[in-house]
Scaffold this active site. Sequence first.
Site: not given
Ligand SMILES: Nc1ncnc2c1ncn2[C@@H]1O[C@H](COP(=O)(O)OP(=O)(O)OP(=O)(O)O)[C@@H](O)[C@H]1O
Ligand SMILES: CC(C)(CO)[C@@H](O)C(=O)NCCC(=O)O
Ligand SMILES: [K+]
Length: 244
Positions: A11, A100
């Site tokens: 996201r 991040d």
């Molecule tokens: N509404 C929700 N309910 C339950 N789990 C959720 C929900 N939204 C997201 N998730 C979980 O969180 C994860 C995604 O989290 P989030 O959106 O915070 O991170 P992201 O966009 O993947 O960011 P990053 O790439 O930094 O990890 C998904 O893999 C899912 O497991």
């Molecule tokens: C570990 C994730 C995927 C978490 O969002 C991101 O921070 C990333 O792609 N990091 C690069 C590799 C590192 O942090 O060592």
């Molecule tokens: K993460």
Amino acid sequence: MILLIDAGNTRIKWRLLADASAPAALDEGALGHDGIDALGQLRTRHPGPLRVVGSNVAGTDVADRITAALAVNAVEWLCPTQHACGVRNLYDIPGQLGADRWAALIGAHHTHAQACLVVTAGTATTADLLSADGDFLGGLILPGVDLMQASLARGTAQLPLAEGRFVPQPRCTVDAIRSGCLHAQAGAIERMFRQIATERGALCLLGGGAADSFAGLLDIPLRRIDNLVLCGLAVIAGLHSPNA
Ligand SMILES: Nc1ncnc2c1ncn2[C@@H]1O[C@H](COP(=O)(O)OP(=O)(O)OP(=O)(O)O)[C@@H](O)[C@H]1O
Ligand SMILES: CC(C)(CO)[C@@H](O)C(=O)NCCC(=O)O
Ligand SMILES: [K+]
């Protein structure tokens, strides 16, 4: 106005602030990668000059689509360095750290200026050690809860991708999978926390979309805090974070 963007692998999280002294967000939200174009509506709702500061770990295509959707000349994408905003990056190659994670560490240090374990439970889960002095000492990357469960389904013949429950003594396959993946997250976090447990004020700061799935399992000093990446970006942008 300043738009802060945390572009993750699942996201895009964003927050709009009026200016440096703004106490609260004008607007905020989250989008899937296929909804990036909707960022354009933000410009319609809030016309005027816009500075955009972001972290992106989702690749250059996502970065380019965000810039295009916002119709801005440039986004100030964060590049992790050795020092910023009171935090020192001890990674062997500072620029290898995810933007991040770097922003979240800066947000953490400005939220709790004591020893922290900064945990973000998203697509991947990261657990990063931060000293009271602001030294990022090192951290873990593990598959997030969903990715762990999906990898079992993908790599085996007999394990389904189905919704199980967390139970102490799992007695069916789906509960065994769910419980195993949640224990793996909680166990890694608790083990990592041991390294700072005896320090004064030591705290685990936990955020991310999957945080609530295992927060209740953690037997360590814990604060649930969402959008630490955006808080850090606000600090970096020279603002006071609305959450601080
Ligand atoms: N509404 C929700 N309910 C339950 N789990 C959720 C929900 N939204 C997201 N998730 C979980 O969180 C994860 C995604 O989290 P989030 O959106 O915070 O991170 P992201 O966009 O993947 O960011 P990053 O790439 O930094 O990890 C998904 O893999 C899912 O497991
Ligand atoms: C570990 C994730 C995927 C978490 O969002 C991101 O921070 C990333 O792609 N990091 C690069 C590799 C590192 O942090 O060592
Ligand atoms: K993460």
